[in-house]
Design a protein around this motif. Sequence first.
Motif, PDB file in Angstrom:
ATOM      1  N   ALA A 158     -36.491  54.053  84.499  1.00  0.00           N
ATOM      2  CA  ALA A 158     -37.307  55.258  84.326  1.00  0.00           C
ATOM      3  C   ALA A 158     -38.755  54.892  84.002  1.00  0.00           C
ATOM      4  O   ALA A 158     -39.696  55.503  84.532  1.00  0.00           O
ATOM      5  N   ILE A 159     -38.930  53.911  83.147  1.00  0.00           N
ATOM      6  CA  ILE A 159     -40.290  53.503  82.766  1.00  0.00           C
ATOM      7  C   ILE A 159     -41.049  52.964  83.977  1.00  0.00           C
ATOM      8  O   ILE A 159     -42.228  53.274  84.177  1.00  0.00           O
ATOM      9  N   LYS A 189     -37.838  53.506  71.654  1.00  0.00           N
ATOM     10  CA  LYS A 189     -36.998  54.592  72.162  1.00  0.00           C
ATOM     11  C   LYS A 189     -37.387  55.944  71.568  1.00  0.00           C
ATOM     12  O   LYS A 189     -37.296  56.971  72.243  1.00  0.00           O
ATOM     13  N   ALA A 205     -38.636  49.769  76.509  1.00  0.00           N
ATOM     14  CA  ALA A 205     -37.277  50.287  76.682  1.00  0.00           C
ATOM     15  C   ALA A 205     -36.390  49.959  75.490  1.00  0.00           C
ATOM     16  O   ALA A 205     -35.542  50.770  75.102  1.00  0.00           O
ATOM     17  N   THR A 261     -40.298  57.341  73.621  1.00  0.00           N
ATOM     18  CA  THR A 261     -40.051  57.665  75.033  1.00  0.00           C
ATOM     19  C   THR A 261     -38.842  58.555  75.246  1.00  0.00           C
ATOM     20  O   THR A 261     -38.577  58.958  76.382  1.00  0.00           O
ATOM     21  N   SER A 311     -35.792  57.446  74.633  1.00  0.00           N
ATOM     22  CA  SER A 311     -34.767  56.479  75.070  1.00  0.00           C
ATOM     23  C   SER A 311     -34.748  56.276  76.589  1.00  0.00           C
ATOM     24  O   SER A 311     -33.688  56.098  77.191  1.00  0.00           O
ATOM     25  N   LEU A 312     -35.905  56.280  77.227  1.00  0.00           N
ATOM     26  CA  LEU A 312     -35.967  55.979  78.658  1.00  0.00           C
ATOM     27  C   LEU A 312     -35.656  54.500  78.883  1.00  0.00           C
ATOM     28  O   LEU A 312     -36.084  53.639  78.116  1.00  0.00           O
ATOM     29  N   ASP A 313     -34.917  54.207  79.970  1.00  0.00           N
ATOM     30  CA  ASP A 313     -34.595  52.814  80.265  1.00  0.00           C
ATOM     31  C   ASP A 313     -35.659  52.186  81.162  1.00  0.00           C
ATOM     32  O   ASP A 313     -36.649  52.833  81.537  1.00  0.00           O
ATOM     33  N   GLN A 351     -42.657  62.488  77.467  1.00  0.00           N
ATOM     34  CA  GLN A 351     -42.123  61.153  77.735  1.00  0.00           C
ATOM     35  C   GLN A 351     -43.073  60.357  78.611  1.00  0.00           C
ATOM     36  O   GLN A 351     -43.327  59.171  78.361  1.00  0.00           O
ATOM     37  N   TYR A 360     -38.403  63.976  84.091  1.00  0.00           N
ATOM     38  CA  TYR A 360     -38.900  63.511  82.799  1.00  0.00           C
ATOM     39  C   TYR A 360     -39.841  64.546  82.197  1.00  0.00           C
ATOM     40  O   TYR A 360     -40.601  65.196  82.912  1.00  0.00           O
TER      41      TYR A 360
END
Length: 731
Positions: free
Chosen positions: A60-61, A50, A46, A53, A55-57, A28, A24
């Motif tokens: 990932a978060i 987006k 999420a 971040t 578009s981190l899901d 982000q 990452y």
Amino acid sequence: MATKQTETALSELAKPVQQQLSQYRVQQIQAVLSLLDEGNTVPFIARYRKERTGSLDEVAIRDIEDEARRLMKLNQRRQEVLKIIDEQGKLTPALRQNFARATVIQQVEDLYLPYKQKRRTKATVAREAGLTPLTEWLLTFPASGLDAKAQQFVDPTKDLPDLPAVWAGVHEILAETFSEQAAFREWIRQFTWQHGELTSKLKRGAADDDEQQVYATYYDFSQPLKQLPPYRVLAINRGEREKILTVGISVDPASILQYGHFRLVGQHQGPAVAKVTAAFADAYKRFLGPAIERELRRQLTEKADDHAIQVFGNNLYHLLMQAPLKGKVVMGFDPAYRTGCKLAIMDPNGRFLAKQVIYPHKPANAKDRAAAGPAFKQLLEKYHVEMIAIGNGTASRESEEFVSTILKTLDHPVYYVLVNEAGASVYSASANARAEFADFHVEERSAVSIGRRLQDPLAELIKIDPKAVGVGQYQHDVPEKALDAQLDRVVETAVNQVGVNVNTASPELLTHISGLTATTAKNIVAYRNENGAFAARQELKKVPRLGPKAYQQAVGFLRIIGGREPLDNTDIHPESYAAAHQLLTQLAPDGQIGTPKLQQQLAQLNQAKLADQLGVGVATLSDIIAGLSKPGRDLRDSMPAPLLRQDVLTMADLKPGMELQGTVRNVVDFGAFVDIGVKQDGLVHISQLADHYVSDPSTVVTIGDVVTVWVLSVDENRHRIQLTMRAEQHD
């Protein structure tokens, strides 16, 4: 919401987190940590942040959040230890630098060990007796005069009556000192990990305690530490807890002693060498070896626990995300022998219609058994039942035969599905079930739950403790707190990815919506009951204790079907309504969404250019387009549909080579269990999942998948069915 102090701490952790999670970008990570500190939930970030971040899901978060929390704990512990050492007046610049380089708490603890207040030891007594100077002199490796020097420390008043007592004290100081050196501990830890083996043996006299030979594989077992699969670690641990196995770590000590000689003695010679090497050997035997073994076994267990928790979480997610059976009148069928089979009928929306008890199985008398068929058939026809959900517990096999026989007499198709009833009894006895069906018996509530599980697995399974659904491995062996935390995350992700109808959702379901609590969920239901169905999302602002922040976090996941605002039945957030309306004005002045014409127009748009015109990010615009194209969309609609049956198989019907279709019920490290329509699920071993090598079964199958399998073998006595999904194996 986080305090300013916490926010500052998290902001400072962006770069350290990026060093550990290099996949990452630091921007982000910074965005995620800032959004979390602002009080935003993971599903909200999420889905609706987006642009910030990248578009981190959710995965990932949470990775970023977990690493930040880990680093916060590391920093906190490091500061605590530095303060203690500083108060002792022993904190040097070099030591501070060593602490700064520590990346895990274990390294901090290793460095702290020499300064840690400990119980009184033999080494402590020797130091108090004044033997430290002699110990330090010995480490200069003098060529001669050892006993002459030691004679100066003989003092009966200090419990040092002779030379052996003096040298014994020096030995204790050396052994303890060597055992507390961080560099030694780290090297031995790594060496043991690389070259050690976990061993287990049948404990003397324990053979009778393992009558079923559950642990026979581990009666005389060894495997390199770095090759141990997680499930094997947990199995061995359980055998040790049950006092069946004796477990340890085996490693050749010669290399470790050689390392100690190299580090401590080097090229030195003389009479001191023997004393120093003997002290190191003793330090390893008494202190270092056992400590490292405990640490590595703890690490193996923690890794195995984490893996088992992840397996359970992954299985639970796919269980919750099974396709709902929409628009069907369903009968829930809770099988039993003596107390009778409980039947409950639900309309297409899950609303209870009728219930009845029939007695189709022995030991019921012949009259009751004869009446069961006509009564069952009458219910099917009276309520136009289209689907029957049969619980897979006690008497399910006989009930399946009974149902199949009746269905063959009907002049229209009705199907049945075997439903995993794990946890149904837990829900049926709960306060929530009693509140909804106060005048029902427990088994009657189970029949309702079984039927609703087929209609909407997510909405029904959410009512019970996730640990009761039976889709994990060794879930009773792992730390309960960590398991609960992971399962809560999985439930939160699933519920928010699907979204809920705010006018029909239960309080249990609403509780898992982003931003809502048990209190606000109950308040939404109470407001709905008192004022009627919500006509618009805006009305949620009137719900008591549902403040602006909670509304912002929750509203995008709450759907209103047939309300005043068509966008309320999409996952478009109200903060994007202006852009959505502006787009609709250009393409669909009538305001109709989800039409084929609009879908075609939306698919042809230049999103990058349009995003600038509307003043939104491309990712947000893409989600707006998806919402306008398919209002009320449900991610679960793309999942495999339940496998419908009309006829029944027995284990006696199964022959090697027979091709069948089945539903995956559980996925574990060593394979997958598949329901093929007989009472016993069959096992597809990991080696039989695919025509190629498979290291992780979850990469091939997930719970709810409908798969084609071939029978390899059937052992009726042991109730075991071996299956394969390898076509060439069948051929």
